[in-house]
Design an enzyme around this catalytic site. Sequence first.
Site, PDB file in Angstrom:
ATOM      1  CE1 TYR A  64      -3.096  -2.952   0.099  1.00 48.04           C
ATOM      2  CE2 TYR A  64      -3.562  -2.524   2.399  1.00 48.04           C
ATOM      3  CZ  TYR A  64      -3.777  -3.259   1.250  1.00 48.04           C
ATOM      4  OH  TYR A  64      -4.665  -4.295   1.267  1.00 48.04           O
ATOM      5  CG  PHE A 209     -14.235  -4.077  -2.664  1.00 46.47           C
ATOM      6  CD1 PHE A 209     -13.525  -2.903  -2.713  1.00 46.47           C
ATOM      7  CD2 PHE A 209     -14.900  -4.484  -3.807  1.00 46.47           C
ATOM      8  CE1 PHE A 209     -13.479  -2.152  -3.870  1.00 46.47           C
ATOM      9  CE2 PHE A 209     -14.863  -3.744  -4.968  1.00 46.47           C
ATOM     10  CZ  PHE A 209     -14.150  -2.579  -5.004  1.00 46.47           C
ATOM     11  N   PRO A 210     -15.673  -3.945   1.869  1.00 47.45           N
ATOM     12  CG  PRO A 210     -15.379  -3.127   4.037  1.00 47.45           C
ATOM     13  CD  PRO A 210     -14.604  -3.550   2.816  1.00 47.45           C
ATOM     14  CG  LEU A 211     -18.268   0.569   3.203  1.00 48.35           C
ATOM     15  CD1 LEU A 211     -17.611   1.855   3.694  1.00 48.35           C
ATOM     16  CD2 LEU A 211     -19.741   0.549   3.598  1.00 48.35           C
ATOM     17  N   GLY A 214     -17.279   2.325  -1.515  1.00 53.34           N
ATOM     18  CA  GLY A 214     -18.159   3.449  -1.227  1.00 53.34           C
ATOM     19  C   GLY A 214     -19.494   3.388  -1.950  1.00 53.34           C
TER      20      GLY A 214
HETATM   21  N1  LIG Z   1      -6.523  -8.505   0.574  1.00 55.42           N
HETATM   22  C1  LIG Z   1      -6.726  -7.780  -0.495  1.00 55.42           C
HETATM   23  O1  LIG Z   1      -6.429  -8.182  -1.630  1.00 55.42           O
HETATM   24  C2  LIG Z   1      -7.326  -6.419  -0.341  1.00 55.42           C
HETATM   25  C3  LIG Z   1      -7.772  -5.718  -1.468  1.00 55.42           C
HETATM   26  C4  LIG Z   1      -8.343  -4.467  -1.277  1.00 55.42           C
HETATM   27  C5  LIG Z   1      -8.469  -3.946   0.003  1.00 55.42           C
HETATM   28  N2  LIG Z   1      -8.015  -4.651   1.084  1.00 55.42           N
HETATM   29  C6  LIG Z   1      -8.161  -4.123   2.461  1.00 55.42           C
HETATM   30  O2  LIG Z   1      -9.528  -3.916   2.689  1.00 55.42           O
HETATM   31  C7  LIG Z   1      -9.747  -2.583   3.150  1.00 55.42           C
HETATM   32  C8  LIG Z   1     -11.116  -2.126   2.718  1.00 55.42           C
HETATM   33  O3  LIG Z   1     -11.268  -2.241   1.309  1.00 55.42           O
HETATM   34  P1  LIG Z   1     -11.388  -0.986   0.348  1.00 55.42           P
HETATM   35  O4  LIG Z   1     -10.770   0.208   1.012  1.00 55.42           O
HETATM   36  O5  LIG Z   1     -10.879  -1.397  -0.972  1.00 55.42           O
HETATM   37  O6  LIG Z   1     -12.935  -0.829   0.148  1.00 55.42           O
HETATM   38  P2  LIG Z   1     -14.142  -0.260   1.021  1.00 55.42           P
HETATM   39  O7  LIG Z   1     -13.771  -0.213   2.454  1.00 55.42           O
HETATM   40  O8  LIG Z   1     -15.327  -1.029   0.600  1.00 55.42           O
HETATM   41  O9  LIG Z   1     -14.327   1.188   0.436  1.00 55.42           O
HETATM   42  C9  LIG Z   1     -13.433   2.221   0.686  1.00 55.42           C
HETATM   43  C10 LIG Z   1     -13.923   3.403  -0.130  1.00 55.42           C
HETATM   44  O10 LIG Z   1     -15.197   3.791   0.352  1.00 55.42           O
HETATM   45  C11 LIG Z   1     -15.211   5.149   0.701  1.00 55.42           C
HETATM   46  N3  LIG Z   1     -15.911   5.260   1.981  1.00 55.42           N
HETATM   47  C12 LIG Z   1     -15.551   4.701   3.176  1.00 55.42           C
HETATM   48  N4  LIG Z   1     -16.441   5.029   4.125  1.00 55.42           N
HETATM   49  C13 LIG Z   1     -17.388   5.797   3.518  1.00 55.42           C
HETATM   50  C14 LIG Z   1     -18.563   6.436   3.991  1.00 55.42           C
HETATM   51  N5  LIG Z   1     -18.934   6.338   5.256  1.00 55.42           N
HETATM   52  N6  LIG Z   1     -19.289   7.149   3.102  1.00 55.42           N
HETATM   53  C15 LIG Z   1     -18.920   7.249   1.808  1.00 55.42           C
HETATM   54  N7  LIG Z   1     -17.797   6.658   1.300  1.00 55.42           N
HETATM   55  C16 LIG Z   1     -17.039   5.940   2.161  1.00 55.42           C
HETATM   56  C17 LIG Z   1     -13.769   5.579   0.847  1.00 55.42           C
HETATM   57  O11 LIG Z   1     -13.613   6.900   0.407  1.00 55.42           O
HETATM   58  P3  LIG Z   1     -13.170   8.053   1.451  1.00 55.42           P
HETATM   59  O12 LIG Z   1     -11.703   7.901   1.618  1.00 55.42           O
HETATM   60  O13 LIG Z   1     -13.583   9.291   0.759  1.00 55.42           O
HETATM   61  O14 LIG Z   1     -13.937   7.815   2.718  1.00 55.42           O
HETATM   62  C18 LIG Z   1     -13.036   4.603  -0.063  1.00 55.42           C
HETATM   63  O15 LIG Z   1     -12.919   5.130  -1.371  1.00 55.42           O
HETATM   64  C19 LIG Z   1      -8.575  -1.799   2.553  1.00 55.42           C
HETATM   65  O16 LIG Z   1      -8.347  -0.584   3.230  1.00 55.42           O
HETATM   66  C20 LIG Z   1      -7.464  -2.796   2.711  1.00 55.42           C
HETATM   67  O17 LIG Z   1      -6.955  -2.755   4.050  1.00 55.42           O
HETATM   68  C21 LIG Z   1      -7.462  -5.874   0.915  1.00 55.42           C
END
Ligand SMILES: NC(=O)c1ccc[n+]([C@@H]2O[C@H](COP(=O)([O-])OP(=O)(O)OC[C@H]3O[C@@H](n4cnc5c(N)ncnc54)[C@H](OP(=O)(O)O)[C@@H]3O)[C@@H](O)[C@H]2O)c1
Length: 285
Positions: A64, A209-211, A214
């Site tokens: 990252y 990717f729980p959200l 977003g």
């Molecule tokens: N193992 C793997 O291959 C892998 C792959 C991807 C991710 N991950 C891990 O999983 C974590 C979560 O996944 P992710 O970050 O890809 O996806 P996510 O948590 O589903 O979505 C994050 C996105 O949603 C937005 N967001 C978050 N809270 C929000 C809210 N309350 N209202 C509106 N928008 C919101 C964020 O933008 P803002 O910054 O504007 O809030 C960001 O762009 C990552 O941080 C990482 O640690 C692991």
Amino acid sequence: MNTVNRMDNFTIGGDLEVRRLGFGAMRITGEGIWGPPDDPEGARQLLRRVVELGINLIDTADSYGPEVSENLIAEALHPYPDGLVIATKGGLVRTGPGEWPRDARPERLKECCEASLRRLKLDRIDLYQLHAPDPKVPYEESVGALKELQDEGKIKHIGVSNVSVEELDQARGLVDVVTVQNRFNLTDRASEDVLEVCERDGIGFIPWFPLATGSLARPGGPLDEAAHAHDATPGQVALAWLLARSPVMLPIPGTSSIEHLEENLRAADLTLAADEIDAIGAAAA
Ligand SMILES: NC(=O)c1ccc[n+]([C@@H]2O[C@H](COP(=O)([O-])OP(=O)(O)OC[C@H]3O[C@@H](n4cnc5c(N)ncnc54)[C@H](OP(=O)(O)O)[C@@H]3O)[C@@H](O)[C@H]2O)c1
């Protein structure tokens, strides 16, 4: 009415007790998860707020940034408070923004782990996750490298990520796998079979990717009704649904905003009725 109470704790590997709603530290880097964020001090403040709010599971990876997320965590939080679990990963390389080729050769994984130890200023990593199987390397060899690191005391527990049920079985033939991190959310449940194995055997399941980046947090979708009923946001409903889906579920929503962080954490206070959980799941399928 039957209700499911989601905000209990989960103990990873028998000795790391965490609140089930953690924090994903991938979004505190630059565009395309590449380079530093526009506001590094803002990112450090966000990390300090994560801990202040009582979150004690932070997910990161050497890739990252690369290196940026781990460095910011150490700058903001070291010396770490008792009970904070930093879960990092190795096995991907970065060749540019948005590019994530895999490299899980044993010798490289060992180098990655050593570098994460240095960056995070730790003697031992609580949870080290193999980021993804590398099709060029037999999976057992990659997992075997993590076993050696564990035997050397450099990592406490081993997790895997982006695996099928077969790959999880393969890894469990060699080591005690305490967590699995796969993509999973209301609208993407392709890893349901892996989740079922985790639930059956008490393995933590970390849905990335729980959200859905977003999109599940935006109004106007299938979560609106439940959101209105609970005076909540759609994103909070999406997270509450995940927490209710399984007691081994450990969501790690990622954000670069303190406001979103605080909003996401309040999802843990949202109790959905059993029939609502089914209805939300069906509406979003
Ligand atoms: N193992 C793997 O291959 C892998 C792959 C991807 C991710 N991950 C891990 O999983 C974590 C979560 O996944 P992710 O970050 O890809 O996806 P996510 O948590 O589903 O979505 C994050 C996105 O949603 C937005 N967001 C978050 N809270 C929000 C809210 N309350 N209202 C509106 N928008 C919101 C964020 O933008 P803002 O910054 O504007 O809030 C960001 O762009 C990552 O941080 C990482 O640690 C692991």
